[in-house]
Scaffold this motif. Structure first.
Motif, PDB file in Angstrom:
ATOM      1  N   HIS A   1      15.696  17.379  42.040  1.00 61.15           N
ATOM      2  CA  HIS A   1      15.089  16.053  42.024  1.00 61.15           C
ATOM      3  C   HIS A   1      14.294  15.808  43.307  1.00 61.15           C
ATOM      4  O   HIS A   1      14.162  14.666  43.754  1.00 61.15           O
ATOM      5  CB  HIS A   1      16.153  14.975  41.832  1.00 61.15           C
ATOM      6  N   TYR A   2      13.756  16.883  43.873  1.00 62.73           N
ATOM      7  CA  TYR A   2      12.932  16.783  45.074  1.00 62.73           C
ATOM      8  C   TYR A   2      11.548  17.335  44.805  1.00 62.73           C
ATOM      9  O   TYR A   2      11.377  18.288  44.042  1.00 62.73           O
ATOM     10  CB  TYR A   2      13.561  17.547  46.247  1.00 62.73           C
TER      11      TYR A   2
ATOM     12  N   ASP B   1      12.390  12.722  47.899  1.00 66.34           N
ATOM     13  CA  ASP B   1      13.409  12.471  46.877  1.00 66.34           C
ATOM     14  C   ASP B   1      12.741  11.738  45.716  1.00 66.34           C
ATOM     15  O   ASP B   1      12.240  10.625  45.876  1.00 66.34           O
ATOM     16  CB  ASP B   1      14.534  11.619  47.476  1.00 66.34           C
TER      17      ASP B   1
ATOM     18  N   GLN C   1      12.251  12.953  53.267  1.00 67.04           N
ATOM     19  CA  GLN C   1      13.456  13.432  53.936  1.00 67.04           C
ATOM     20  C   GLN C   1      13.177  13.806  55.390  1.00 67.04           C
ATOM     21  O   GLN C   1      12.091  14.285  55.721  1.00 67.04           O
ATOM     22  CB  GLN C   1      14.018  14.636  53.177  1.00 67.04           C
TER      23      GLN C   1
END
Length: 108
Positions: free
Chosen positions: A66-67, A78, A85
């Motif tokens: 999910h990145y 994210d 991040q």
């Protein structure tokens, strides 16, 4: 988190048109959105603009789990929250997605 909680949903295409881990640009209401389908089938919609100061598109990024990895600057984002991040900082505007009868709908 900057996901919009309300808004009108617009059709973005059939789910099969969104290949896993590959971004696709969809224009809705004059906005360019980057739409991603994760390998687990979850679909995410983001503003197609990196938060990096030099700018650039996100749709060509690489999806892992999910990145999203920004295609120009390799920032890790994210897809659930739009949060860049650490050690980088920034926020991508995310949009609600729903899937009904094989159709992807995005709220703007």
């Amino acid at each position: 988190m900057t996901t919009k909680q309300s808004g009108t949903y617009f059709p973005a295409g059939e789910i099969d048109e969104f290949l896993p881990r590959i971004g696709r640009v969809v224009e809705i209401e004059g906005r360019q959105l980057a739409v991603f389908r994760a390998s687990d089938g979850t679909v995410f919609a983001a503003d197609n603009h990196t938060p990096h100061p030099k700018g650039g598109p996100l749709a060509e990024g690489i999806v892992s789990g999910h990145y999203l990895y920004d295609p120009l600057y390799d920032w890790k984002i994210d897809l659930c929250t739009g949060q860049v991040q650490a050690p980088d900082k920034g926020q991508v505007e995310m949009f609600p997605v729903k899937i009904e009868n094989g159709q992807v709908w995005i709220a703007v």
